[in-house]
Design an enzyme around this catalytic site. Structure first.
Site, PDB file in Angstrom:
ATOM      1  N   ASP A 134       0.849  -1.190   0.000  1.00 27.75           N
ATOM      2  CA  ASP A 134       0.000   0.000   0.000  1.00 27.75           C
ATOM      3  C   ASP A 134       0.882   1.236   0.000  1.00 27.75           C
ATOM      4  O   ASP A 134       1.772   1.388   0.843  1.00 27.75           O
ATOM      5  CB  ASP A 134      -0.913   0.008   1.229  1.00 27.75           C
ATOM      6  CG  ASP A 134      -2.046   1.019   1.089  1.00 27.75           C
ATOM      7  OD1 ASP A 134      -2.516   1.223  -0.045  1.00 27.75           O
ATOM      8  OD2 ASP A 134      -2.471   1.586   2.103  1.00 27.75           O
ATOM      9  N   HIS A 141      -4.001  14.180   0.890  1.00 33.84           N
ATOM     10  CA  HIS A 141      -4.248  13.301   2.040  1.00 33.84           C
ATOM     11  C   HIS A 141      -3.081  13.363   3.017  1.00 33.84           C
ATOM     12  O   HIS A 141      -3.280  13.508   4.234  1.00 33.84           O
ATOM     13  CB  HIS A 141      -4.471  11.867   1.578  1.00 33.84           C
ATOM     14  CG  HIS A 141      -4.570  10.886   2.712  1.00 33.84           C
ATOM     15  ND1 HIS A 141      -5.626  10.874   3.597  1.00 33.84           N
ATOM     16  CD2 HIS A 141      -3.725   9.885   3.111  1.00 33.84           C
ATOM     17  CE1 HIS A 141      -5.444   9.905   4.491  1.00 33.84           C
ATOM     18  NE2 HIS A 141      -4.298   9.304   4.220  1.00 33.84           N
TER      19      HIS A 141
END
Length: 423
Positions: A134, A141
């Site tokens: 990931d 963000h």
């Protein structure tokens, strides 16, 4: 832009495709479905599933060099191993078979046995995922999280604009859309001056992401360049990287996410090929400071894909709480894969790579409840009158995505997950 026959915007199918369907003839995503007996491979067209095992058994893929029974597998890994070029040839052939004026499918087999209603089949995980990484590649963000937990002047960590930051996650707990999860349990430290406590997560969150899936791989010790990277990327799915924020806050120093992430991650069942997304390429943001040579690239490597996330309380209507776009990524997929392998790490067919939470510059475009509710200080009103700071038991989180231009819509379907109480 690469010219791909199946992408022709003028193509029409003899299969009825509802208006605004995610799956017109220009899409043709691959997946694994189950209808009665064994799992097998299919392609989505409108609200139907084309049974690829039957198509092959009728000789309609003859001459493409496909191994016998390649679509009679429980996962797509063996097909993906044949490479992206083979995938393109097969998708082009499927496009031919589904085009207006082509009666090969009807003349070879009863239509009802080769085209199934999506509503009557069970969609399954499309690949056996060996490894999962990931990334953390949306600047907005990363900035938002940095503002919350540090300060705006030091929101981004010093390495963030130099490397595509990522971590290795847990592949065994990646599940397909429709599979419910239980609220995770773990240690939390709600008060800095008191000992940690154990119990169900109180700050359960989603992360609006996409993920790409690789076909083929490199040998241990070799690396993949940004110019080569897309040869190893078969396609993309929607990805909900569930996060237990209170567990994460206590455990993440010094080695990053652990129990806060490994309890469940969810993907949409249809793999939308990178080929189908070719018309939606756009330029990405200017990267400053200048990246190191191995991260430089040529051409447009970003994609214009609209994303949305909704919360549906039990026995109530859903509410869309965030809209974002894949174009807000700072680091693109080619850079992510090049960085992943620059040290000689080997990748394999079926590996999955999450984008990281995708947030846009406006507060309506944030991709997690941590940001949407700004760490719980701005609750979101739901249609049933309740409020959400984070995800509650019996809530269902639904993510959708599509790219659209010139009347052609290439969609991903959805990834939907209901949260059950902790066991």
């Amino acid at each position: 832009m690469i010219e791909i026959a199946a992408n022709n915007p003028n193509l029409k199918s003899w299969v009825e495709v509802p208006e605004n369907s995610d799956f017109p003839i220009q899409n043709l995503p691959f997946g694994i479905f189950k209808e009665g007996g064994a799992k097998r491979a299919g392609v989505a067209i409108g609200d139907k599933v084309l049974d690829l095992a039957v198509v092959q058994s009728q000789g309609l893929f003859d001459g493409l060099g496909l191994p016998e029974g390649i679509f009679d597998k429980e996962v797509l890994n063996d097909f993906l191993k044949l490479g992206k070029a083979t995938g393109r040839v097969v998708r082009n052939r499927i496009s031919e078979l589904l085009q207006d004026g082509n009666d090969e499918l009807q003349s070879h087999y009863a239509l009802g046995s080769i085209l199934l209603d999506q509503s009557k089949v069970k969609m399954c995980l499309p690949v056996q995922i060996g490894d999962y990484t990931d990334f953390y590649s949306s600047e907005q963000h990363a900035y938002n999280v940095g503002c919350m937990f540090r300060d705006p002047d030091n929101a981004l960590m010093p390495n963030w604009k130099h490397i595509p930051v990522g971590y290795h996650g847990r592949a065994s707990s990646i599940i397909e859309s429709g599979v419910p999860i239980h609220r995770p349990k773990g240690q939390q430290k709600p008060n800095d001056d008191e000992p940690p406590v154990f119990g169900p997560c109180k700050l359960l969150d989603f992360e609006l992401e996409t993920a790409f899936i690789t076909c083929g791989g490199n040998d241990l010790g070799d690396s993949i360049t940004t110019a080569e990277a897309e040869d190893y990327i078969f396609g993309m799915v929607l990805f909900n990287d569930w996060s237990a924020r209170d567990i994460q806050k206590w455990e993440y120093v010094p080695l990053g996410p652990f129990l806060a992430k490994n309890f469940a991650s969810c993907i949409s069942p249809w793999i939308v090929t990178l080929d189908a997304l070719e018309p939606f390429r756009i330029a990405g943001p200017k990267q400053e400071p200048e990246v190191l040579p191995y991260l430089k690239f040529e051409g447009n490597k970003h994609f214009d894909i609209d994303l949305e996330v909704a919360i549906q309380p039990e026995d109530s209507e859903e509410k869309v709480v965030g809209n974002s776009n894949f174009k807000y990524m700072y680091w693109n997929m080619a850079q992510q894969l090049a960085h992943h392998t620059v040290n000689g790490c080997n990748i394999k067919t079926g590996d999955l790579y999450g984008s990281g939470t995708i947030s846009g510059p406006d507060s309506s475009q944030f991709g997690s409840m941590l940001e949407i509710s700004w760490k719980g200080t701005k609750p979101v009103k739901m249609p049933d009158g309740s409020e959400r700071k984070f995800i509650q038991d019996d809530d269902t989180v639904i993510m959708r995505g599509h790219a659209k231009q010139n009347g052609i819509r290439i969609g991903f379907g959805e990834v939907s997950t209901k949260v059950l109480p902790a066991k």
